[in-house]
Design a protein around this motif. Structure first.
Motif, PDB file in Angstrom:
ATOM      1  N   ALA A 142      86.268  25.400   3.038  1.00 44.20           N
ATOM      2  CA  ALA A 142      88.070  26.209   2.006  1.00 44.20           C
ATOM      3  C   ALA A 142      88.932  24.844   2.480  1.00 44.20           C
ATOM      4  O   ALA A 142      90.373  24.912   2.194  1.00 44.20           O
ATOM      5  N   HIS A 226      95.377  28.869   2.905  1.00 39.90           N
ATOM      6  CA  HIS A 226      94.503  29.694   2.465  1.00 39.90           C
ATOM      7  C   HIS A 226      94.736  30.994   3.780  1.00 39.90           C
ATOM      8  O   HIS A 226      95.501  30.660   4.940  1.00 39.90           O
ATOM      9  N   CYS A 248      99.310  32.523  -1.530  1.00 45.82           N
ATOM     10  CA  CYS A 248      97.928  31.781  -1.450  1.00 45.82           C
ATOM     11  C   CYS A 248      96.777  32.769  -1.746  1.00 45.82           C
ATOM     12  O   CYS A 248      97.091  33.908  -1.228  1.00 45.82           O
ATOM     13  N   ASP A 249      95.805  32.071  -1.813  1.00 43.31           N
ATOM     14  CA  ASP A 249      94.472  32.622  -1.746  1.00 43.31           C
ATOM     15  C   ASP A 249      94.317  33.168  -0.062  1.00 43.31           C
ATOM     16  O   ASP A 249      94.467  32.529   0.995  1.00 43.31           O
TER      17      ASP A 249
END
Length: 426
Positions: A142, A226, A248-249
């Protein structure tokens, strides 16, 4: 910075703690390039060695192989008995712990308790190291690199000075909480603005509450790369609130005692299971494999020779498509609304009972129609009137409403195969 942390600080930490995370970070990196057949061959060799070890050194499996008249060197995984937490509690930790295993090479671990029923088990330092390396490798996928500033929001303070030193060395901002208030949420968001962590990791419930607070208040601008969630089920409503607040994710993860880490891919098309660490089976109620649909996770840990988890029934439900996990369904992390807008999560209760009352084997919180709280408790012979009085007084003071206790022989099993820890009377 990443090179220094990965190749200097991490090896020094391993040396200090008697672990081998750095070594297995490198091995996992190579294993990520293996073919499916190479991974299966590796798993079978690990399983073969583990079964020989368990048959000789672990009382439960030694007795089982003898009673079945089976050769441990020739048994396939599907022939082994399925065990669960209740079985391990009933048999006792000594029946599953390997005899003669060096105490210097094992750790005493405790499940996170998202169901309200944590239990204690052993973990070898080797299995801990491989598991930690697996977590780091999934973070790497990630975009994380060792030395990157990240924030960990979790229950309870660091009691271990070595862990605190490790946080400092790893650029980890450790934020403890017991109850969640607006003041706490504000202070965390201000800390995020000052420190600007690249990643934030926590249970879904606290991150959701943090996101709701941020969405209601202006002045917060930092966007991490993240958010990482773990420890309980991440709902789509929680995910949407978090992504809207932080821009954000959100990347979810799944793990529990005896299971390999499974992380949502950055594309959100399913969960990647660390096959190097263990084997996950998804089975139906008749213990048949499920390749499409919903089943429960039965896991085999290939590294924990101190306390083997062989075909361990987590009782967590997942959805699979073409044999791949695409959705985690089985865990619950409810939030209990208290007076004064104070909120408590399941982990607050888990740590309270685990740290203070060995006489309580399981618990469930029921929000009654009249506004009071009832604890359903599964207790053992150590439970006393003094324990009950202390529990009632503490939680009455904490929540500001009447608290009652009901002693039960077992907690009811819900339709999702879990003991719901916090429920509301209908």
């Amino acid at each position: 910075m990443a090179f220094c942390h990965e190749h200097i600080i991490l090896p020094l930490s391993d040396l200090l703690k008697g672990e081998s995370v750095h070594r297995y970070m490198r091995r996992l990196q190579k294993a990520e390039q293996w073919t499916v057949q190479q991974m299966q061959d590796f798993q079978q060799q690990r399983l073969h060695n583990l079964l020989l070890h368990a048959a000789e050194n672990v009382p439960f499996y030694r007795d089982w192989f003898r009673e079945q008249g089976l050769n441990p060197g020739a048994v396939t995984l599907d022939k082994l008995p399925i065990v669960d937490k209740d079985c391990m509690r009933r048999e006792g930790i000594g029946r599953f712990a390997a005899e003669g295993f060096s105490e210097k090479e094992r750790l005493v671990s405790r499940s996170g308790g998202s169901t309200g029923e944590p239990f204690t088990f052993y973990e070898s330092k080797l299995s801990y190291s491989v598991n930690m390396a697996a977590k780091l490798r999934t973070w790497y996928q990630a975009g994380y690199r060792m030395g990157d500033c990240y924030m960990k929001i979790t229950n309870g303070v660091r009691a271990n000075r070595l862990k605190s030193l490790q946080d400092w060395a790893n650029n980890c901002l450790y934020i403890p909480f017991y109850s969640i208030t607006d003041d706490l949420l504000e202070s965390i968001l201000e800390r995020i603005e000052r420190s600007k962590p690249l990643f934030i990791r926590s249970y879904p419930a606290p991150l959701y509450l943090l996101a709701k607070y941020r969405n209601r208040h202006s002045g917060y601008h930092h966007t991490p790369r993240h958010l990482f969630t773990t420890g309980s089920t991440l709902s789509e409503a929680y995910r949407d609130e978090m992504e809207r607040a932080f821009g954000c994710d959100v990347i979810d993860s799944y793990s529990c005692e005896g299971t390999p880490n499974s992380y949502e891919t950055p594309l959100h098309d399913g969960y990647t299971v660390c096959g190097y660490y263990g084997i996950i089976e998804v089975l139906d109620n008749a213990d048949r494999p499920v390749t499409d649909g919903i089943g429960r996770v039965v896991s085999t840990d290939l590294w924990n020779f101190a306390h083997p988890f062989l075909r361990y029934d987590t009782q967590d439900l997942v959805e699979v498509s073409a044999g791949r996990i695409v959705r985690i369904m089985g865990r619950q992390c409810e939030t209990l609304i208290q007076m004064g807008n104070k909120l408590l999560t399941v982990h607050n209760f888990t740590h309270y009972f685990a740290d203070n009352f060995p006489s309580v084997d399981g618990w469930q919180v029921v929000k009654m129609k009249n506004g009071s709280i009832m604890f359903r408790l599964v207790v053992n012979g150590q439970y006393s009137a003094e324990d009950e009085k202390a529990i009632v007084e503490y939680w009455s003071s904490c929540v500001g409403v009447p608290v009652n206790i009901q002693i039960v022989s077992q907690l009811p099993l819900m339709s999702n195969n879990k003991h719901m820890s916090i429920i509301e009377e209908s």
